[in-house]
Design an enzyme around this catalytic site. Sequence first.
Site, PDB file in Angstrom:
ATOM      1  CD  GLU A   1      -9.507-143.559-109.021  1.00 48.70           C
ATOM      2  OE1 GLU A   1      -9.108-144.667-109.433  1.00 48.70           O
ATOM      3  OE2 GLU A   1      -8.744-142.674-108.617  1.00 48.70           O
TER       4      GLU A   1
ATOM      5  CG  ASP B   1      -8.743-143.530-101.028  1.00 53.58           C
ATOM      6  OD1 ASP B   1      -8.586-142.728-101.955  1.00 53.58           O
ATOM      7  OD2 ASP B   1      -8.011-144.522-100.857  1.00 53.58           O
TER       8      ASP B   1
HETATM    9  C1  6LW Z   1      -8.201-145.843-104.479  1.00 55.36           C
HETATM   10  C2  6LW Z   1      -8.515-145.301-105.818  1.00 55.36           C
HETATM   11  C3  6LW Z   1      -7.218-144.763-106.241  1.00 55.36           C
HETATM   12  O1  6LW Z   1      -8.890-147.018-104.248  1.00 55.36           O
HETATM   13  O2  6LW Z   1      -6.254-145.031-105.324  1.00 55.36           O
HETATM   14  O3  6LW Z   1      -5.961-144.220-108.067  1.00 55.36           O
HETATM   15  C4  6LW Z   1      -6.718-146.086-104.580  1.00 55.36           C
HETATM   16  N1  6LW Z   1      -7.019-144.294-107.377  1.00 55.36           N
HETATM   17  O4  6LW Z   1      -9.560-144.398-105.797  1.00 55.36           O
HETATM   18  C5  6LW Z   1      -6.033-146.198-103.268  1.00 55.36           C
HETATM   19  O5  6LW Z   1      -6.170-145.015-102.529  1.00 55.36           O
END
Ligand code: 6LW
Length: 513
Positions: free
Chosen positions: A189, A21
């Site tokens: 996301e 991330d």
């Molecule tokens: C992060 C999100 C994700 O916040 O994993 O599945 C999480 N998606 O973008 C943790 O890295």
Amino acid sequence: MAPPNEPTALPNPLIPGFNPDPSCVLVDGTYYAVTSSFEYLPALPVYRSTDFVTWEHIGNVATRPEQVGLGATPSGAGVWAPTLRHHDGRFHVIVNITAGPRGCVVFTAPDPAGPWDDGVRIDGIDGIDPDLAWDDSGTAYVTYSGLRMSDTEPWSHDGILQARVDLATGQVLEQPRLLWSGTGLVAPEGPHLYRRGDHWYLLIAEGGTEFGHAVSVARGPSIKGPFEGAPGNPLLRAVGTDAPVQRTGHADLVRGPDGRDLVVLLGTRTAGAFAPLGRETFATTVEWSDGWPQLSPVPLHPRPEPVDEHFDLAEAGALADPGWLAVGRTPGEVATVDVAAGHLTIRADAGGLDVFRPDFVGRRQRHLESRFEVRIDPRDGRGGLGLRYDERFTVALIAEKSSQAGVVRVTARATMSTITQSWSAEVSGDTLVLRIETDVPPGPVGTPWSAGGDRIRLTVVDDTGLQTQLAELDGRYWSVETAVPFTGRVTGMFAEAGTVHFTDFRYHGTGGS
Ligand code: 6LW
């Protein structure tokens, strides 16, 4: 190395080891990047580069446990997906502490090496992956993934949401609005907003952070939209290709040293089907066409130079390096350095590596071919060198005094969820060197149709230099696909009973891996 205007000129992984991330800014000619840290402290590692090629770990945003308030957040939850931005002379990191009481928090600092402030909690953001952006009038907006983390509606998804916020008070100034739901793939996301020319661009991840992970983009006339998806979405998606870097997604756009855009993003070195090191930070180039960004596939291009690190644990500053990690506590809360006695000591309060908050201090494994070593003195307790994905997936070498003077009993133990296996040997000496090595053998680790993964070897070395290999393990069981999907390998010292002393911690990573 040539300036990074071609994907192959970038080292990839850009920031190796458990560093998912990523978020990156360019301020006065210097790059700064921050990544997720989950249950570990210090939280939110900060990396710096002046050329985008060589990165230095300069500090961590949360060095005081109260800043993130991990409390009893489960492994894999905690500090997720930060956004790093610079505004009005201050660096800002906005992050969601998943399953923790602090929720969405904005930390600021004049210098990203720290110290960072205690953070302002933004109330009323029920979601993950917050982004922070300011419009031309200086109004701040939080844009986030509406994965509802509240008790009432757990895990339902409201798309990419946005709200105006007052960063001084932490107040959300309007009802969050839906900006975009992505192209229809699961889990939109990791949003980030940018102004380029007349447009605002909304870059997101979708498809889930597993193999379907992808990067998509939308653009609109204002920070609030309305946003329209690019015709070429998803811009990047490795699934179903033979790309050596899989799960590519969760990108952040930044101007490269030559003035052309780049992205940092997460990915895995998934040779075949298994990625031992978890999600790492990669980078790739961006071309613009018709006002839309296009992302190049991410090549695998590890740095050729080997890395050798030696930490003299008898020195007062033995734990000063920002790369030391502990679980739910800071390394300084777990271990003490006794300069007079000439060692670092860990006292067993929790009872081993396989417990929720172990008495453990370690470092990220950053190379596929790696060697961790430490000298242990087990005369006052039982402990060792362990590799941790979480409390259910560990590998350890454990030393304890035997009934015979000058003889140490060493046990290699592999724990994979509910399955544990161990191997023991008796070795002469009062202190010993414990070694955990990994490598990728030529040819498949497992069956020919399930290539990928690595080997883990557990060895003890006595004072005469005699090496006893206790076990060789199939590392696929300690890989991101098998263990937990979010973190990576962290290897280090732990105590299981009594107090255990350590000197001379070494890490060797082989160039090109
Ligand atoms: C992060 C999100 C994700 O916040 O994993 O599945 C999480 N998606 O973008 C943790 O890295």
